[in-house]
Structure formats: C-alpha cells, structure tokens
Scaffold this motif. Structure first.
Motif, PDB file in Angstrom:
ATOM      1  N   ALA A  25      10.741  11.547 -16.459  1.00  0.00           N
ATOM      2  CA  ALA A  25      11.846  12.272 -15.332  1.00  0.00           C
ATOM      3  C   ALA A  25      11.383  12.311 -13.778  1.00  0.00           C
ATOM      4  CB  ALA A  25      11.583  13.604 -16.116  1.00  0.00           C
ATOM      5  N   SER A  26      10.549  11.494 -13.179  1.00  0.00           N
ATOM      6  CA  SER A  26       9.863  11.176 -12.084  1.00  0.00           C
ATOM      7  C   SER A  26       9.732   9.881 -11.876  1.00  0.00           C
ATOM      8  CB  SER A  26       9.131  12.205 -11.077  1.00  0.00           C
ATOM      9  OG  SER A  26       9.144  13.338 -11.775  1.00  0.00           O
ATOM     10  N   GLY A  27      10.362   9.345 -10.742  1.00  0.00           N
ATOM     11  CA  GLY A  27      10.277   7.509 -10.265  1.00  0.00           C
ATOM     12  C   GLY A  27       8.832   7.778  -9.621  1.00  0.00           C
ATOM     13  N   PRO A  28       8.874   6.375  -9.961  1.00  0.00           N
ATOM     14  CA  PRO A  28       6.538   6.226  -8.814  1.00  0.00           C
ATOM     15  C   PRO A  28       6.676   6.301  -7.759  1.00  0.00           C
ATOM     16  CG  PRO A  28       8.967   4.160  -9.142  1.00  0.00           C
ATOM     17  CD  PRO A  28       9.046   5.336 -10.006  1.00  0.00           C
ATOM     18  N   LEU A  29       5.134   6.627  -7.659  1.00  0.00           N
ATOM     19  CA  LEU A  29       4.966   6.858  -6.183  1.00  0.00           C
ATOM     20  C   LEU A  29       4.841   5.745  -5.731  1.00  0.00           C
ATOM     21  CD1 LEU A  29       2.110  10.221  -7.409  1.00  0.00           C
ATOM     22  CD2 LEU A  29       5.177  10.328  -6.925  1.00  0.00           C
ATOM     23  N   GLU A  30       4.170   4.747  -6.393  1.00  0.00           N
ATOM     24  CA  GLU A  30       3.321   3.648  -5.136  1.00  0.00           C
ATOM     25  C   GLU A  30       3.183   2.251  -6.797  1.00  0.00           C
ATOM     26  OE1 GLU A  30      -1.075   4.449  -5.647  1.00  0.00           O
ATOM     27  OE2 GLU A  30      -0.683   5.397  -4.191  1.00  0.00           O
ATOM     28  N   ARG A  31       3.043   0.883  -6.218  1.00  0.00           N
ATOM     29  CA  ARG A  31       2.844  -0.483  -7.289  1.00  0.00           C
ATOM     30  C   ARG A  31       1.111  -0.721  -6.380  1.00  0.00           C
ATOM     31  NH1 ARG A  31       3.181  -5.515  -7.840  1.00  0.00           N
ATOM     32  NH2 ARG A  31       3.329  -5.404 -10.027  1.00  0.00           N
ATOM     33  N   ARG A  32       0.426  -1.183  -7.303  1.00  0.00           N
ATOM     34  CA  ARG A  32      -0.619  -1.350  -6.574  1.00  0.00           C
ATOM     35  C   ARG A  32      -1.075  -3.103  -7.315  1.00  0.00           C
ATOM     36  NH1 ARG A  32      -4.632   3.696  -7.691  1.00  0.00           N
ATOM     37  NH2 ARG A  32      -4.209   4.663  -6.577  1.00  0.00           N
ATOM     38  N   PRO A  33      -0.297  -3.935  -6.592  1.00  0.00           N
ATOM     39  CA  PRO A  33      -0.027  -4.596  -7.040  1.00  0.00           C
ATOM     40  C   PRO A  33      -1.192  -5.833  -6.534  1.00  0.00           C
ATOM     41  CG  PRO A  33       0.626  -5.182  -4.584  1.00  0.00           C
ATOM     42  CD  PRO A  33       0.852  -3.609  -5.357  1.00  0.00           C
ATOM     43  N   VAL A  34      -2.193  -6.472  -7.356  1.00  0.00           N
ATOM     44  CA  VAL A  34      -3.908  -7.738  -7.255  1.00  0.00           C
ATOM     45  C   VAL A  34      -3.406  -8.783  -6.656  1.00  0.00           C
ATOM     46  CG1 VAL A  34      -5.129  -8.641  -7.904  1.00  0.00           C
ATOM     47  CG2 VAL A  34      -4.828  -6.389  -9.033  1.00  0.00           C
ATOM     48  N   PRO A  74     -10.076 -12.902   0.154  1.00  0.00           N
ATOM     49  CA  PRO A  74      -9.903 -14.057  -0.806  1.00  0.00           C
ATOM     50  C   PRO A  74     -10.208 -13.764  -2.359  1.00  0.00           C
ATOM     51  CG  PRO A  74     -11.592 -14.556   1.115  1.00  0.00           C
ATOM     52  CD  PRO A  74     -10.640 -13.142   1.036  1.00  0.00           C
ATOM     53  N   LEU A  75     -10.246 -14.376  -3.533  1.00  0.00           N
ATOM     54  CA  LEU A  75     -10.490 -13.618  -5.015  1.00  0.00           C
ATOM     55  C   LEU A  75     -11.342 -13.393  -5.327  1.00  0.00           C
ATOM     56  CD1 LEU A  75      -8.196 -16.786  -6.250  1.00  0.00           C
ATOM     57  CD2 LEU A  75      -7.336 -13.888  -6.537  1.00  0.00           C
ATOM     58  N   ARG A  76     -12.679 -14.200  -4.060  1.00  0.00           N
ATOM     59  CA  ARG A  76     -13.882 -13.840  -4.611  1.00  0.00           C
ATOM     60  C   ARG A  76     -14.678 -13.377  -3.638  1.00  0.00           C
ATOM     61  NH1 ARG A  76     -16.323 -20.225  -6.164  1.00  0.00           N
ATOM     62  NH2 ARG A  76     -14.664 -20.635  -7.618  1.00  0.00           N
ATOM     63  N   GLU A  77     -13.528 -12.770  -3.189  1.00  0.00           N
ATOM     64  CA  GLU A  77     -14.591 -11.306  -2.043  1.00  0.00           C
ATOM     65  C   GLU A  77     -13.194 -10.145  -2.054  1.00  0.00           C
ATOM     66  OE1 GLU A  77     -14.810 -13.173   1.904  1.00  0.00           O
ATOM     67  OE2 GLU A  77     -15.168 -14.902   0.914  1.00  0.00           O
ATOM     68  N   GLY A  78     -13.593  -9.775  -2.891  1.00  0.00           N
ATOM     69  CA  GLY A  78     -13.512  -8.484  -3.615  1.00  0.00           C
ATOM     70  C   GLY A  78     -11.814  -8.363  -3.958  1.00  0.00           C
ATOM     71  N   ALA A  79     -11.055  -9.351  -3.841  1.00  0.00           N
ATOM     72  CA  ALA A  79      -9.205  -9.425  -3.976  1.00  0.00           C
ATOM     73  C   ALA A  79      -9.224  -8.514  -5.401  1.00  0.00           C
ATOM     74  CB  ALA A  79      -8.844 -10.847  -4.030  1.00  0.00           C
ATOM     75  N   LEU A  80      -9.846  -9.084  -6.523  1.00  0.00           N
ATOM     76  CA  LEU A  80     -10.050  -8.612  -8.248  1.00  0.00           C
ATOM     77  C   LEU A  80     -10.178  -7.422  -8.174  1.00  0.00           C
ATOM     78  CD1 LEU A  80     -10.900 -11.935  -9.239  1.00  0.00           C
ATOM     79  CD2 LEU A  80      -8.795 -10.926  -9.548  1.00  0.00           C
ATOM     80  N   THR A  81     -10.348  -6.584  -7.300  1.00  0.00           N
ATOM     81  CA  THR A  81     -11.081  -5.208  -7.597  1.00  0.00           C
ATOM     82  C   THR A  81     -10.270  -4.113  -6.798  1.00  0.00           C
ATOM     83  OG1 THR A  81     -13.394  -5.632  -6.263  1.00  0.00           O
ATOM     84  CG2 THR A  81     -13.811  -6.115  -8.905  1.00  0.00           C
ATOM     85  N   THR A  82      -9.775  -5.052  -5.645  1.00  0.00           N
ATOM     86  CA  THR A  82      -9.341  -4.354  -4.887  1.00  0.00           C
ATOM     87  C   THR A  82      -7.552  -3.823  -4.741  1.00  0.00           C
ATOM     88  OG1 THR A  82     -11.515  -4.560  -3.452  1.00  0.00           O
ATOM     89  CG2 THR A  82      -9.020  -3.147  -2.241  1.00  0.00           C
ATOM     90  N   PRO A  83      -6.847  -3.272  -5.541  1.00  0.00           N
ATOM     91  CA  PRO A  83      -4.943  -4.056  -5.386  1.00  0.00           C
ATOM     92  C   PRO A  83      -4.593  -3.597  -4.183  1.00  0.00           C
ATOM     93  CG  PRO A  83      -6.257  -2.458  -6.869  1.00  0.00           C
ATOM     94  CD  PRO A  83      -7.390  -2.725  -6.233  1.00  0.00           C
ATOM     95  N   VAL A  84      -3.490  -3.823  -4.025  1.00  0.00           N
ATOM     96  CA  VAL A  84      -2.623  -3.736  -2.521  1.00  0.00           C
ATOM     97  C   VAL A  84      -2.067  -1.810  -2.840  1.00  0.00           C
ATOM     98  CG1 VAL A  84      -1.240  -4.105  -0.671  1.00  0.00           C
ATOM     99  CG2 VAL A  84      -2.882  -5.901  -1.762  1.00  0.00           C
ATOM    100  N   VAL A  85      -2.342  -1.208  -1.846  1.00  0.00           N
ATOM    101  CA  VAL A  85      -1.630   0.254  -2.377  1.00  0.00           C
ATOM    102  C   VAL A  85       0.001  -0.025  -1.494  1.00  0.00           C
ATOM    103  CG1 VAL A  85      -1.321   2.949  -2.562  1.00  0.00           C
ATOM    104  CG2 VAL A  85      -3.593   1.374  -3.018  1.00  0.00           C
ATOM    105  N   VAL A  86       1.139   0.427  -1.776  1.00  0.00           N
ATOM    106  CA  VAL A  86       2.796   0.112  -1.541  1.00  0.00           C
ATOM    107  C   VAL A  86       2.876   1.596  -1.803  1.00  0.00           C
ATOM    108  CG1 VAL A  86       4.317  -0.938  -1.693  1.00  0.00           C
ATOM    109  CG2 VAL A  86       2.427  -2.228  -1.950  1.00  0.00           C
ATOM    110  N   ALA A  87       3.034   2.549  -0.991  1.00  0.00           N
ATOM    111  CA  ALA A  87       3.242   3.798  -1.365  1.00  0.00           C
ATOM    112  C   ALA A  87       5.063   3.727  -1.786  1.00  0.00           C
ATOM    113  CB  ALA A  87       3.487   5.118  -0.333  1.00  0.00           C
TER     114      ALA A  87
END
Length: 240
Positions: A25-34, A74-87
């Motif tokens: 019923a409600s649209g998305p709030l954000e996307r979290r791409p890695v 960089p991939l080896r410095e947190g990229a895989l565990t910290t997604p970008v938050v796009v509201a």
C-alpha cells in the motif's frame, strides 16, 4: 563500472514482477545499495541517484526518487558491511500500484570528481536485488509474508491462490490451505488419487484412481483368455 569525468552512467536496472505487488500500500522509504571501490575511496564527489518507476501496459512513470553524494569506501574497508542510504521521496501521484503492475528500479551514478572514477555495485540477485526499504504499514504486511519460508522461491508464485507457494505446496494446482497429507506420501489429500502412499501418483488406466488403490487385473492368470478358469473336484456320488 567506470564513469568518465562529468558523465552519468546507469549502474544497474531491476524489474520486480512478483505477483502480489499491488498489495503493497505504501511506497519505499529508501534504498540501501552496497557500493565499493577496488582501491581508493570516493569522498562525496560521486552522486548516486535512485528512481523507482511503475510499469504497466497502458502507462508508467517515476513514483519515487532520491539522490545522495556519499563516501564510497574500498571493498576491503567496510564497503560490504556499510550500505549507502538513499532516502526516497514520492513523485507525482506516488506509489499507487494496481493488479498487474510491475515496478522498475534504476541506479545512476554521476561523476563530479574531475577525473575518471570507477565504482562497484554489489547485490544478491536471488534474494533482494532491489534493497528497497518499505514502511511497516499494517495494510502492506501480507505482501511481505514469505509463502515458502523453508525454500527459496523469489517469484513467490502461488498458482492455486491458497497462500502456499508452488515451491512447497503439496497440491500446487488445488487450493488446500491445511496441506493435509494423511498417507504422508508428499501429495496432499486434496489432490491425491489414492489414500495409500503413492508419491508417483501412477494411474495406468487414467480413471482418476491411483494404481496403488486398484485391484490388479485378472488377465494373465490364464494366458490370453481374459477370464480366470479353474477345475473343481466333483462332490457326491460319481457315476462311471
């Protein structure tokens, strides 16, 4: 993917065709791409834009969009565990999906760093390629219930509409919410052609009754005669 200076590239495009999308019923709030880099980080000069569009035969259009200029490590410095938050904010009439509608998701990157830069987008195509976050809307909750929680079935297909996904339904063409299987042969009572265990459901004469439940034919007991015969010893006086 490499993005030239001042250029914009599409990093990824996804289309969701899950059959129960109209129940959301409600649209998305954000996307979290890695997002990540192979070596040096990008510090805020790379703009990431996300657009969510309604797809239908008659018309379509963007229903939600957002952008951010994040730090991409960089991939080896947190990229895989910290997604970008796009509201994401509603666009136009907003979500408003109807039966038969799909939705598409486009992720774009604009390079404002002054030189060629590359970025890696990581996603799981089987489980959650969109990485969209929806509100906990009570009206939408049924759409997010996994109809086969013990088996992987990202399409969530349910041909008989009984709420049990085809991937784990013991009667995928006959509605049977209770999933009763009295003889425990893996075939639900609602579509089982025999009350005795017969997972193969063989029915040689095509009469709708499984072979396991039918008395074997008598042909063959006397060759090609088709009727069983026997010799019976006479009783009483015997005249010669």
């Amino acid at each position: 993917m490499g993005v030239a200076r001042t250029d914009t590239q599409i990093l990824a495009e996804f289309t969701a065709v899950t059959p129960h999308l109209e129940q959301i019923a409600s649209g998305p709030l954000e996307r979290r791409p890695v997002l990540g880099r192979t070596r040096h980080p990008i510090d805020g000069c790379f703009q990431i834009r996300v657009e969510v569009s309604r797809v239908r035969q008659s018309a379509g259009g963007i229903v939600a969009a957002g952008q951010v200029s994040p730090q991409i490590p960089p991939l080896r410095e947190g990229a895989l565990t910290t997604p970008v938050v796009v509201a994401l904010a509603p666009v136009g009439a907003g979500w408003n999906l109807a039966a038969g509608d799909d939705f598409s998701l486009v992720v774009r990157a604009q390079n404002g760093c002054g030189e060629h830069r590359s970025v890696v987008l990581i996603y799981d195509a089987a489980s959650q390629p969109s990485r969209l976050v929806f509100p906990d809307d009570p009206a939408s909750r049924p759409a997010f219930v996994d109809n086969c929680p013990a088996l992987e079935n990202p399409d969530q297909q349910d041909a008989d509409g009984d709420g049990i996904g085809d991937a784990c339904d013991n009667c995928p063409r006959v509605a049977n919410v209770d999933q009763l299987d009295t003889d425990r042969d893996g075939v639900g009572d609602a579509c089982d052609n025999c009350s005795l265990p017969n997972p193969d459901q063989l029915d040689a004469d095509l009469d709708g009754v499984g072979d396991a439940c039918q008395i074997p034919g008598l042909s063959g007991l006397c060759g090609a005669c088709g009727v069983a015969t026997s010799r019976v010893a006479p009783t009483g006086p015997v005249r010669i």
